[in-house]
Motif scaffolding. Structure first.
Motif, PDB file in Angstrom:
ATOM      1  N   VAL A  81     -12.008  -7.029 -19.821  1.00 27.69           N
ATOM      2  CA  VAL A  81     -10.699  -7.056 -20.492  1.00 27.69           C
ATOM      3  C   VAL A  81      -9.711  -6.253 -19.629  1.00 27.69           C
ATOM      4  CG1 VAL A  81      -9.350  -6.753 -22.594  1.00 27.69           C
ATOM      5  CG2 VAL A  81     -11.799  -7.239 -22.749  1.00 27.69           C
ATOM      6  N   ILE A  82      -9.841  -4.903 -19.691  1.00 31.19           N
ATOM      7  CA  ILE A  82      -8.958  -4.055 -18.896  1.00 31.19           C
ATOM      8  C   ILE A  82      -9.782  -2.922 -18.306  1.00 31.19           C
ATOM      9  CG2 ILE A  82      -7.196  -2.250 -19.171  1.00 31.19           C
ATOM     10  CD1 ILE A  82      -5.576  -4.267 -20.768  1.00 31.19           C
ATOM     11  N   SER A  83      -9.573  -2.675 -17.012  1.00 26.02           N
ATOM     12  CA  SER A  83     -10.319  -1.615 -16.335  1.00 26.02           C
ATOM     13  C   SER A  83      -9.325  -0.652 -15.691  1.00 26.02           C
ATOM     14  CB  SER A  83     -11.218  -2.264 -15.271  1.00 26.02           C
ATOM     15  OG  SER A  83     -11.853  -1.280 -14.505  1.00 26.02           O
ATOM     16  N   PRO A  84      -9.142   0.531 -16.273  1.00 25.00           N
ATOM     17  CA  PRO A  84      -8.173   1.470 -15.703  1.00 25.00           C
ATOM     18  C   PRO A  84      -8.590   1.948 -14.316  1.00 25.00           C
ATOM     19  CG  PRO A  84      -9.378   2.473 -17.539  1.00 25.00           C
ATOM     20  CD  PRO A  84      -9.806   1.042 -17.474  1.00 25.00           C
ATOM     21  N   VAL A  85      -7.592   2.180 -13.471  1.00 24.79           N
ATOM     22  CA  VAL A  85      -7.873   2.682 -12.119  1.00 24.79           C
ATOM     23  C   VAL A  85      -7.556   4.174 -12.080  1.00 24.79           C
ATOM     24  CG1 VAL A  85      -7.208   2.534  -9.688  1.00 24.79           C
ATOM     25  CG2 VAL A  85      -7.347   0.456 -11.065  1.00 24.79           C
ATOM     26  N   GLY A  86      -8.473   4.951 -11.550  1.00 28.34           N
ATOM     27  CA  GLY A  86      -8.284   6.405 -11.456  1.00 28.34           C
ATOM     28  C   GLY A  86      -7.821   6.849 -10.089  1.00 28.34           C
ATOM     29  N   GLN A  87      -8.284   6.153  -9.052  1.00 19.80           N
ATOM     30  CA  GLN A  87      -7.858   6.529  -7.698  1.00 19.80           C
ATOM     31  C   GLN A  87      -7.960   5.368  -6.721  1.00 19.80           C
ATOM     32  OE1 GLN A  87     -10.901   9.670  -6.688  1.00 19.80           O
ATOM     33  NE2 GLN A  87     -11.273   8.304  -4.953  1.00 19.80           N
ATOM     34  N   PHE A  88      -7.136   5.472  -5.672  1.00 19.58           N
ATOM     35  CA  PHE A  88      -7.132   4.482  -4.587  1.00 19.58           C
ATOM     36  C   PHE A  88      -7.451   5.193  -3.276  1.00 19.58           C
ATOM     37  CE2 PHE A  88      -4.047   2.823  -7.663  1.00 19.58           C
ATOM     38  CZ  PHE A  88      -4.400   1.485  -7.749  1.00 19.58           C
ATOM     39  N   ASP A 131      -8.197   6.891   5.563  1.00 22.53           N
ATOM     40  CA  ASP A 131      -8.639   8.246   5.192  1.00 22.53           C
ATOM     41  C   ASP A 131      -7.754   8.899   4.133  1.00 22.53           C
ATOM     42  OD1 ASP A 131      -6.459   8.448   6.734  1.00 22.53           O
ATOM     43  OD2 ASP A 131      -7.375   9.662   8.328  1.00 22.53           O
ATOM     44  N   ARG A 132      -6.968   8.072   3.445  1.00 18.83           N
ATOM     45  CA  ARG A 132      -6.098   8.648   2.414  1.00 18.83           C
ATOM     46  C   ARG A 132      -6.587   8.278   1.021  1.00 18.83           C
ATOM     47  NH1 ARG A 132      -0.559   5.955   3.880  1.00 18.83           N
ATOM     48  NH2 ARG A 132       0.342   7.350   2.323  1.00 18.83           N
ATOM     49  N   THR A 133      -6.545   9.265   0.122  1.00 21.82           N
ATOM     50  CA  THR A 133      -6.898   9.012  -1.271  1.00 21.82           C
ATOM     51  C   THR A 133      -5.782   9.525  -2.150  1.00 21.82           C
ATOM     52  OG1 THR A 133      -9.279   9.081  -0.939  1.00 21.82           O
ATOM     53  CG2 THR A 133      -8.518   9.673  -3.114  1.00 21.82           C
ATOM     54  N   VAL A 134      -5.477   8.770  -3.180  1.00 24.31           N
ATOM     55  CA  VAL A 134      -4.478   9.240  -4.134  1.00 24.31           C
ATOM     56  C   VAL A 134      -5.019   9.011  -5.538  1.00 24.31           C
ATOM     57  CG1 VAL A 134      -3.102   7.128  -4.434  1.00 24.31           C
ATOM     58  CG2 VAL A 134      -1.984   9.337  -4.502  1.00 24.31           C
ATOM     59  N   LYS A 135      -4.767   9.980  -6.408  1.00 26.42           N
ATOM     60  CA  LYS A 135      -5.242   9.854  -7.795  1.00 26.42           C
ATOM     61  C   LYS A 135      -4.079   9.560  -8.719  1.00 26.42           C
ATOM     62  CE  LYS A 135      -9.340  12.679  -7.725  1.00 26.42           C
ATOM     63  NZ  LYS A 135      -9.995  13.911  -8.055  1.00 26.42           N
ATOM     64  N   LEU A 136      -4.398   8.888  -9.803  1.00 29.60           N
ATOM     65  CA  LEU A 136      -3.392   8.695 -10.860  1.00 29.60           C
ATOM     66  C   LEU A 136      -3.718   9.749 -11.915  1.00 29.60           C
ATOM     67  CD1 LEU A 136      -3.259   4.814 -11.075  1.00 29.60           C
ATOM     68  CD2 LEU A 136      -1.460   6.366 -10.345  1.00 29.60           C
ATOM     69  N   GLY A 137      -2.831  10.684 -12.096  1.00 31.46           N
ATOM     70  CA  GLY A 137      -3.106  11.811 -12.999  1.00 31.46           C
ATOM     71  C   GLY A 137      -4.309  12.570 -12.469  1.00 31.46           C
ATOM     72  N   ASP A 138      -5.254  12.880 -13.353  1.00 28.66           N
ATOM     73  CA  ASP A 138      -6.460  13.600 -12.897  1.00 28.66           C
ATOM     74  C   ASP A 138      -7.538  12.614 -12.430  1.00 28.66           C
ATOM     75  OD1 ASP A 138      -7.367  12.478 -15.237  1.00 28.66           O
ATOM     76  OD2 ASP A 138      -7.832  14.372 -16.228  1.00 28.66           O
ATOM     77  N   ILE A 156       0.847  -1.200   0.000  1.00 28.71           N
ATOM     78  CA  ILE A 156       0.000   0.000   0.000  1.00 28.71           C
ATOM     79  C   ILE A 156       0.878   1.243   0.000  1.00 28.71           C
ATOM     80  CG2 ILE A 156      -2.072   1.012   1.059  1.00 28.71           C
ATOM     81  CD1 ILE A 156      -1.891  -1.185   3.118  1.00 28.71           C
ATOM     82  N   GLU A 157       1.977   1.188   0.774  1.00 30.96           N
ATOM     83  CA  GLU A 157       2.874   2.341   0.843  1.00 30.96           C
ATOM     84  C   GLU A 157       3.416   2.697  -0.534  1.00 30.96           C
ATOM     85  OE1 GLU A 157       3.394   4.803   2.754  1.00 30.96           O
ATOM     86  OE2 GLU A 157       1.834   3.810   3.912  1.00 30.96           O
ATOM     87  N   GLU A 158       3.781   1.670  -1.303  1.00 28.80           N
ATOM     88  CA  GLU A 158       4.303   1.929  -2.651  1.00 28.80           C
ATOM     89  C   GLU A 158       3.246   2.600  -3.533  1.00 28.80           C
ATOM     90  OE1 GLU A 158       7.361  -1.108  -4.552  1.00 28.80           O
ATOM     91  OE2 GLU A 158       5.765  -2.156  -3.455  1.00 28.80           O
ATOM     92  N   ILE A 159       1.987   2.188  -3.343  1.00 22.62           N
ATOM     93  CA  ILE A 159       0.923   2.797  -4.151  1.00 22.62           C
ATOM     94  C   ILE A 159       0.836   4.286  -3.847  1.00 22.62           C
ATOM     95  CG2 ILE A 159      -1.572   2.911  -4.521  1.00 22.62           C
ATOM     96  CD1 ILE A 159      -1.748  -0.038  -4.261  1.00 22.62           C
ATOM     97  N   PHE A 160       0.786   4.617  -2.552  1.00 24.85           N
ATOM     98  CA  PHE A 160       0.631   6.035  -2.185  1.00 24.85           C
ATOM     99  C   PHE A 160       1.873   6.847  -2.521  1.00 24.85           C
ATOM    100  CE2 PHE A 160      -3.085   4.383  -0.226  1.00 24.85           C
ATOM    101  CZ  PHE A 160      -3.984   5.430  -0.306  1.00 24.85           C
ATOM    102  N   ALA A 161       3.031   6.341  -2.111  1.00 28.87           N
ATOM    103  CA  ALA A 161       4.264   7.084  -2.390  1.00 28.87           C
ATOM    104  C   ALA A 161       4.499   7.155  -3.905  1.00 28.87           C
ATOM    105  CB  ALA A 161       5.447   6.405  -1.696  1.00 28.87           C
ATOM    106  N   GLY A 162       4.228   6.038  -4.592  1.00 25.60           N
ATOM    107  CA  GLY A 162       4.469   5.978  -6.037  1.00 25.60           C
ATOM    108  C   GLY A 162       3.578   6.930  -6.825  1.00 25.60           C
ATOM    109  N   ALA A 163       2.312   7.011  -6.425  1.00 23.84           N
ATOM    110  CA  ALA A 163       1.399   7.914  -7.144  1.00 23.84           C
ATOM    111  C   ALA A 163       1.756   9.366  -6.853  1.00 23.84           C
ATOM    112  CB  ALA A 163      -0.043   7.620  -6.759  1.00 23.84           C
ATOM    113  N   GLU A 164       2.157   9.644  -5.597  1.00 23.26           N
ATOM    114  CA  GLU A 164       2.502  11.026  -5.239  1.00 23.26           C
ATOM    115  C   GLU A 164       3.795  11.481  -5.911  1.00 23.26           C
ATOM    116  OE1 GLU A 164       2.136  10.685  -0.993  1.00 23.26           O
ATOM    117  OE2 GLU A 164      -0.059  10.773  -1.176  1.00 23.26           O
ATOM    118  N   SER A 165       4.771  10.587  -6.000  1.00 24.86           N
ATOM    119  CA  SER A 165       6.061  10.978  -6.591  1.00 24.86           C
ATOM    120  C   SER A 165       6.069  10.876  -8.114  1.00 24.86           C
ATOM    121  CB  SER A 165       7.169  10.073  -6.040  1.00 24.86           C
ATOM    122  OG  SER A 165       6.964   8.746  -6.526  1.00 24.86           O
ATOM    123  N   GLY A 166       5.044  10.236  -8.668  1.00 25.01           N
ATOM    124  CA  GLY A 166       5.020  10.065 -10.124  1.00 25.01           C
ATOM    125  C   GLY A 166       5.733   8.812 -10.608  1.00 25.01           C
TER     126      GLY A 166
END
Ligand SMILES: *Cc1c(COP(=O)(O)O)cnc(C)c1O
Length: 355
Positions: free
Chosen positions: A304-311, A315-322, A281-291
């Protein structure tokens, strides 16, 4: 074994609007069924009209859930031909599940031949509209009437099919993921790698909680440390991290998805490095924040494929791009895989089985 074709008396009403198909509600005219009894083996294989089963209330599947299923699709190609995608992989996985659940194995080649015959007879039900397909559901249930807890001596194996609509109308749409810090899907030594009903019954509570909070899917963490990513809903999950494709390893707690397998092959061919290791989980949050983490997507037959927009985790949320745009690699993998399935791109891997 012989496959009997029983006569069909009434045809169901045809689909009027292929752009308005609900998933899994409307079934084709026919079904494949065969019976098993210890000592006798599989027998009475037949294609018959789609109809209800008569099951004794003591049928063991109803009490102890000795059951397995599969999910695959048939696609209508531009020239009208119908193609199955890696169907033998599904029957192999079915047998893997059968062994784990103490159920009788099936003859994979016979099942494939029977499936093809069923789809040939019900070919009219394979929809033609853009993005539609025929979803196929093989299943096996313990039908013996007996209340003791032990492997049953009687089973039904069957295949039903339903036309399904385009999952994405107007392009891929990124989803919002809720990471459960409490509920788990599967533990080591359990049945996480088997498509067996009980796993899904056990997942409903967390899925309902996620939905009530406005999320689309639950991301399951490992049962022991509740730290490592396993899968999402009924999909495997992939991340684009440091430009590499990272996905959870097959260690018995997640499904060995055929879409996952196909995506890993295509990613390698696109020149990506593939790492099968569990993200934290840490990698997801740190990775999305740092790019460092730029994309994430789920894989499974239905979508088939379902893109993820946010995790979201606690109480923490992180977005991938917008949070609303499908990543480039995700889109390319989707276009390539669905292109092969629908025959728009050449099948260089021998994945496509024409009827
Ligand atoms: C079916 C399923 C998948 C995806 O498998 P595919 O073969 O790609 O459809 C992933 N996870 C779970 C839990 C599943 O049931």
């Amino acid at each position: 074994m012989d496959l009997k074709i029983l006569p069909l008396e009434n045809l169901k009403p045809r689909i009027e609007d292929e752009t308005k198909l609900d998933f899994g509600k409307q079934f084709t005219d026919r079904m494949f069924v065969m019976n098993y009894r210890t000592g006798q083996g599989w027998h009475d294989a037949r294609i018959q009209p789609y109809q209800s089963f008569s099951l004794d209330p003591a049928a063991m599947v109803l009490h102890y859930a000795q059951e397995i299923f599969e999910g695959l699709k048939a696609f209508r190609r531009p020239d009208g031909q119908i193609a199955l995608f890696r169907p033998l992989d599904n029957f192999r996985r079915f047998n893997h599940g059968a062994r784990r659940m103490c159920m009788p194995e099936i003859d994979e080649a016979f099942m494939l031949q029977s499936l093809k015959e069923l789809i040939r007879l019900d070919a009219d039900w394979v929809p033609r509209a853009e993005g539609t397909s025929l979803y196929i559901r093989p299943a096996m249930i313990a039908s013996e009437p007996m209340l003791g807890v032990r492997p049953a001596d009687e089973y039904l194996c069957y295949i039903i099919a339903c036309p399904v609509g385009a999952y994405y109308k107007g392009g891929l749409a990124p989803v919002k993921i809720w990471i459960s810090d409490h509920y788990v899907r599967a533990a080591h030594g359990g049945t996480g790698e088997v498509k067996t009903g009980g796993n899904y019954a056990a997942s409903l509570f967390a899925a309902r909680e996620a939905a009530s909070k406005g999320y689309d899917q639950v991301l399951w963490l490992d049962a022991k440390d509740k730290k490592y990513v396993e899968e999402v809903g009924s999909m495997n999950i992939c991340f684009l991290y440091d430009g590499k494709l990272v996905t959870s390893p097959l260690k018995g707690t997640i499904l060995d998805g055929i879409t996952r397998r196909s995506v890993l092959t295509l990613a390698r061919e696109m020149g990506l490095t593939v790492e099968e290791r569990a993200m934290t989980i840490e990698e997801i949050f740190a990775g999305a924040e740092s790019g460092r983490m730029t994309e994430a997507f789920g894989t499974g037959t239905a979508v088939v494929i379902s893109p993820v927009g946010q995790f979201t985790y606690q109480d923490r949320t992180v977005k991938l791009g917008d949070g609303q745009t499908t990543g480039e690699v995700t889109q390319k993998l989707y276009d390539t895989l669905s292109g092969i399935q629908y025959g728009r791109l050449p099948d260089t891997h021998g994945w496509v089985e024409l009827l």
